[in-house]
Design a protein around this motif. Structure first.
Motif, mmCIF file in Angstrom:
data_model
loop_
_atom_site.group_PDB
_atom_site.id
_atom_site.type_symbol
_atom_site.label_atom_id
_atom_site.label_comp_id
_atom_site.label_asym_id
_atom_site.label_seq_id
_atom_site.Cartn_x
_atom_site.Cartn_y
_atom_site.Cartn_z
ATOM 1 N N VAL A 177 172.294 23.432 43.693
ATOM 2 C CA VAL A 177 170.852 23.585 43.903
ATOM 3 C C VAL A 177 170.158 22.230 43.965
ATOM 4 N N GLU A 178 170.494 21.348 43.046
ATOM 5 C CA GLU A 178 169.858 20.032 43.040
ATOM 6 C C GLU A 178 170.222 19.234 44.287
ATOM 7 N N LEU A 179 171.447 19.390 44.747
ATOM 8 C CA LEU A 179 171.869 18.702 45.972
ATOM 9 C C LEU A 179 171.059 19.180 47.162
ATOM 10 N N ILE A 180 170.954 20.488 47.314
ATOM 11 C CA ILE A 180 170.239 21.044 48.459
ATOM 12 C C ILE A 180 168.752 20.722 48.390
ATOM 13 N N ARG A 181 168.161 20.829 47.201
ATOM 14 C CA ARG A 181 166.725 20.579 47.053
ATOM 15 C C ARG A 181 166.350 19.134 47.382
ATOM 16 N N ASN A 182 167.282 18.235 47.254
ATOM 17 C CA ASN A 182 166.989 16.821 47.504
ATOM 18 C C ASN A 182 167.468 16.342 48.867
#
Length: 216
Positions: free
Chosen positions: A59-64
């Motif tokens: 999630v953090e990868l995609i959100r950034n």
């Protein structure tokens, strides 16, 4: 500025076809991203071993990452490894992946906002952890999620315009084609497109306010 020529019957019909494609892609992406985002958000909320930390990283990868990069990756990079998606499917997949990550955080935040005392009271009354989540936490959490969810859906609808880079025949793509037929159409067509986006998004915001007021 040629308003009469820009708003000819053929041009308006062509733009309506683009709007229909925008609504199809946005609608499919909203449903899929909401379902996936809810599942991810709940898993992260209950802190399942192994799976929750893995989803946190994803999630953090995609959100950034910029949505445009995800669109390019799905449309042009995946075919290099044998995964070929159609134009519409690729656009929906990219929007769904990006928005699901955003929605999962909204869901997790909404669930976390529920007073833990209510959960403890539910457990002490004999409800299982799943029953407490389903009957106590989720109903209250979803009500609190309505405004940020609708805001995210509005952003998703506007983000469909980014799919113009892969020639998805959506509203902005068709607007560009019409403008290409005559530069005197530029301002009239862009004003009309702006009005269309505003109208659709304003209706969504009104629905959000109505739902929020109903549960206050």
């Amino acid at each position: 500025m040629d308003f009469a020529g820009a708003y000819s019957a053929d041009n308006l019909r062509f733009l309506s076809d683009g709007l229909w494609m925008t609504l199809i892609v946005a609608g499919a992406s909203i449903v899929l991203s909401f379902l996936i985002g809810c599942v991810i958000g709940v898993i992260r909320y209950v802190k399942l071993p192994v799976l929750s930390p893995v989803l946190f990283v994803v999630v953090e990868l995609i959100r950034n990452l910029p949505l445009l990069l995800i669109i390019f990756f799905i449309r042009f990079a995946l075919p290099e490894v044998g995964v070929k998606l159609g134009l519409v499917t690729a656009a929906i997949a990219a929007l769904t992946i990006f928005e699901a990550a955003m929605i999962s955080e909204i869901v997790r935040g909404g669930l976390t906002s529920i007073d833990k005392g209510q959960i403890e009271a539910a457990r002490s009354s004999g409800l299982s952890a799943f029953q407490a989540l389903w009957h106590i936490v989720l109903p209250q959490g979803l009500r609190r999620m309505v405004p940020p969810l609708v805001s995210q859906f509005i952003s998703l609808l506007k983000d469909t315009s980014l799919a113009v880079v892969i020639s998805l025949p959506e509203l902005m793509h068709h607007a560009g084609i019409v403008i290409g037929h005559g530069y005197s159409y530029t301002i009239p067509i862009l004003l009309l497109v702006a009005l269309i986006y505003f109208t659709v998004n304003f209706v969504l915001s009104l629905v959000s306010r109505r739902l929020e007021a109903r549960h206050v």
